[in-house]
Motif scaffolding. Structure first.
Motif, PDB file in Angstrom:
ATOM      1  N   UNK A   9       0.824  -1.211   0.000  1.00 14.43           N
ATOM      2  CA  UNK A   9       0.000   0.000   0.000  1.00 14.43           C
ATOM      3  C   UNK A   9       0.858   1.262   0.000  1.00 14.43           C
ATOM      4  N   UNK A  10       1.926   1.266   0.786  1.00 10.05           N
ATOM      5  CA  UNK A  10       2.811   2.430   0.816  1.00 10.05           C
ATOM      6  C   UNK A  10       3.504   2.583  -0.538  1.00 10.05           C
ATOM      7  N   UNK A  11       3.943   1.484  -1.127  1.00  8.90           N
ATOM      8  CA  UNK A  11       4.572   1.550  -2.455  1.00  8.90           C
ATOM      9  C   UNK A  11       3.618   2.127  -3.490  1.00  8.90           C
ATOM     10  N   UNK A  12       2.369   1.678  -3.469  1.00  9.15           N
ATOM     11  CA  UNK A  12       1.372   2.197  -4.410  1.00  9.15           C
ATOM     12  C   UNK A  12       1.156   3.690  -4.188  1.00  9.15           C
ATOM     13  N   UNK A  13       0.964   4.084  -2.946  1.00  5.45           N
ATOM     14  CA  UNK A  13       0.722   5.496  -2.644  1.00  5.45           C
ATOM     15  C   UNK A  13       1.937   6.343  -3.013  1.00  5.45           C
ATOM     16  N   UNK A  56       4.209   5.683  -5.322  1.00  6.64           N
ATOM     17  CA  UNK A  56       4.281   5.753  -6.781  1.00  6.64           C
ATOM     18  C   UNK A  56       3.297   6.784  -7.324  1.00  6.64           C
ATOM     19  N   UNK A  57       2.064   6.707  -6.875  1.00  5.78           N
ATOM     20  CA  UNK A  57       1.025   7.630  -7.357  1.00  5.78           C
ATOM     21  C   UNK A  57       1.384   9.063  -6.984  1.00  5.78           C
ATOM     22  N   UNK A  58       1.830   9.261  -5.780  1.00  9.18           N
ATOM     23  CA  UNK A  58       2.142  10.600  -5.287  1.00  9.18           C
ATOM     24  C   UNK A  58       3.360  11.200  -5.997  1.00  9.18           C
ATOM     25  N   UNK A  59       4.320  10.363  -6.371  1.00 10.16           N
ATOM     26  CA  UNK A  59       5.563  10.875  -6.951  1.00 10.16           C
ATOM     27  C   UNK A  59       5.568  10.913  -8.481  1.00 10.16           C
ATOM     28  N   UNK A 107      15.697   6.072   2.569  1.00 10.74           N
ATOM     29  CA  UNK A 107      15.513   7.136   1.583  1.00 10.74           C
ATOM     30  C   UNK A 107      14.799   8.302   2.267  1.00 10.74           C
ATOM     31  N   UNK A 108      15.438   9.486   2.330  1.00 10.31           N
ATOM     32  CA  UNK A 108      14.829  10.616   3.058  1.00 10.31           C
ATOM     33  C   UNK A 108      13.456  11.025   2.525  1.00 10.31           C
ATOM     34  N   UNK A 109      13.283  11.072   1.213  1.00  9.42           N
ATOM     35  CA  UNK A 109      11.994  11.464   0.654  1.00  9.42           C
ATOM     36  C   UNK A 109      10.903  10.460   0.959  1.00  9.42           C
ATOM     37  N   UNK A 110      11.247   9.193   0.825  1.00  9.27           N
ATOM     38  CA  UNK A 110      10.276   8.139   1.120  1.00  9.27           C
ATOM     39  C   UNK A 110       9.979   8.085   2.617  1.00  9.27           C
ATOM     40  N   UNK A 127       6.211   8.936   6.908  1.00  8.70           N
ATOM     41  CA  UNK A 127       5.893   9.570   8.182  1.00  8.70           C
ATOM     42  C   UNK A 127       4.608  10.374   8.069  1.00  8.70           C
ATOM     43  N   UNK A 128       4.427  11.055   6.944  1.00  7.69           N
ATOM     44  CA  UNK A 128       3.214  11.875   6.782  1.00  7.69           C
ATOM     45  C   UNK A 128       1.969  11.003   6.663  1.00  7.69           C
TER      46      UNK A 128
END
Length: 81
Positions: free
Chosen positions: A15-19, A21-24, A70-73, A78-79
């Motif tokens: 789920x985090x990977x999907x979110x 990917x979509x967000x980035x 990875x800082x961005x991930x 975290x958000x």
């Protein structure tokens, strides 16, 4: 042998990977309406969890965030907590 300690961890990572990917993904590569539908689908699944399940999911996301290099991930994860 699976690299995941539990099914909950595997699904949370998916789920985090999907979110992520979509967000980035930029607007040129993904229709914003489709992106919103995908994220709404993830939110709907999480909203249907019981309070206990959401608590466990939150713990898994927090553990994933702490382990993220990875800082961005990491900021993204975290958000979502």
């Amino acid at each position: 042998m699976s690299q995941y300690p539990s099914l909950t961890r595997a699904l949370a990572e998916a789920l985090v990977d999907l979110a992520w990917f979509v967000e980035s993904t930029d607007d040129d590569h993904m229709d914003q309406d489709d992106a919103m539908k995908a994220l709404e689908g993830v939110a709907a699944v999480v909203n249907r969890l019981s309070a206990a399940q959401r608590g466990k999911f939150q713990q898994v996301i927090e553990a994933m965030t702490e382990a993220e290099t990875d800082p961005g991930r990491r900021e993204f994860s975290w958000s979502s907590c």
